[in-house]
Design a protein around this motif. Structure first.
Motif, PDB file in Angstrom:
ATOM      1  N   GLY A  26       0.808  -1.221   0.000  1.00 19.41           N
ATOM      2  CA  GLY A  26       0.000   0.000   0.000  1.00 19.41           C
ATOM      3  C   GLY A  26       0.836   1.262   0.000  1.00 19.41           C
ATOM      4  N   ARG A  27       1.904   1.267   0.771  1.00 17.16           N
ATOM      5  CA  ARG A  27       2.781   2.445   0.814  1.00 17.16           C
ATOM      6  C   ARG A  27       3.440   2.650  -0.550  1.00 17.16           C
ATOM      7  N   LEU A  28       3.928   1.575  -1.161  1.00 14.07           N
ATOM      8  CA  LEU A  28       4.533   1.695  -2.491  1.00 14.07           C
ATOM      9  C   LEU A  28       3.509   2.182  -3.519  1.00 14.07           C
ATOM     10  N   GLU A  29       2.290   1.741  -3.371  1.00 18.07           N
ATOM     11  CA  GLU A  29       1.217   2.202  -4.265  1.00 18.07           C
ATOM     12  C   GLU A  29       0.966   3.692  -4.076  1.00 18.07           C
ATOM     13  N   GLU A  30       0.958   4.151  -2.823  1.00 20.58           N
ATOM     14  CA  GLU A  30       0.790   5.588  -2.541  1.00 20.58           C
ATOM     15  C   GLU A  30       1.899   6.410  -3.180  1.00 20.58           C
ATOM     16  N   TRP A  31       3.091   5.841  -3.264  1.00 21.55           N
ATOM     17  CA  TRP A  31       4.230   6.534  -3.856  1.00 21.55           C
ATOM     18  C   TRP A  31       4.255   6.420  -5.374  1.00 21.55           C
ATOM     19  N   GLY A  32       3.259   5.764  -5.951  1.00 19.40           N
ATOM     20  CA  GLY A  32       3.164   5.676  -7.408  1.00 19.40           C
ATOM     21  C   GLY A  32       3.991   4.578  -8.039  1.00 19.40           C
TER      22      GLY A  32
END
Length: 180
Positions: free
Chosen positions: A32-38
């Protein structure tokens, strides 16, 4: 993603303790964090499965590095390569030269592994996402958090802007060490 989650669940990730709950919950938060970072799809899949072969800091493994095709069949060869690179990293020997193209040592074999600049960047992103999740679980003391801030500062050339901002926001205010 669902195939990867099914594989992780089938290998017991939902029952393995990890700071902040279970290993599966941790893996999902890193994703999820990596997804938030694009992050692109391969990076997201690798983030979700980053501990599949265990790591230098977390010995439990869900799969055998000698049977890498099992994970590659689910998340793709490029994402699996990132999982392997993450899991095989001998941190003590590889972290110091990470940002300047230094040796990357495979802890499974002891050999120097050839990693591309893109793989170094992906490795750094996953590492930051992983460690920030551990920080969120309060599993690190102030000295460890300061150490991460210093390490990630040296890795700044490898990090996306959003990851670097998150590092600054979360770790820059660690109290300074006061020796006796």
């Amino acid at each position: 993603m669902w195939g990867a989650i099914a594989l992780l669940e089938g290998r017991g990730a939902g029952a393995i303790r990890h700071p902040g709950g279970t290993l599966l919950a941790h893996l999902r938060r890193v994703h999820g964090r990596l997804e938030e970072w694009g992050g692109r799809e391969e990076l997201l899949a690798a983030g979700l499965c980053h501990a599949f072969y265990g790591t230098d800091g977390f010995a439990v493994s869900l799969g055998d590095a000698a049977r890498r095709h099992e994970l590659a069949d689910v998340i793709g060869a490029d994402a699996e390569r990132l999982v392997y690179v993450y899991g095989c990293c001998d941190r003590k020997r590889s972290y110091p030269g990470m940002a300047d193209g230094g040796e990357f040592v495979d802890r499974f074999t002891g050999d120097v592994l050839e990693v591309t600049d893109d793989e170094r960047r992906d490795f750094a992103e996953i590492t930051v996402a992983n460690e920030l999740d551990v920080v969120d679980a309060s599993a690190l003391d102030a000295e460890q958090a300061r150490g991460l801030y210093e390490l990630f500062g040296r890795w700044r050339p490898l990090l996306s802007d959003l990851a670097a901002l998150e590092v600054d926001r979360r770790l820059s205010s660690c109290p300074e060490r006061r020796d006796g």
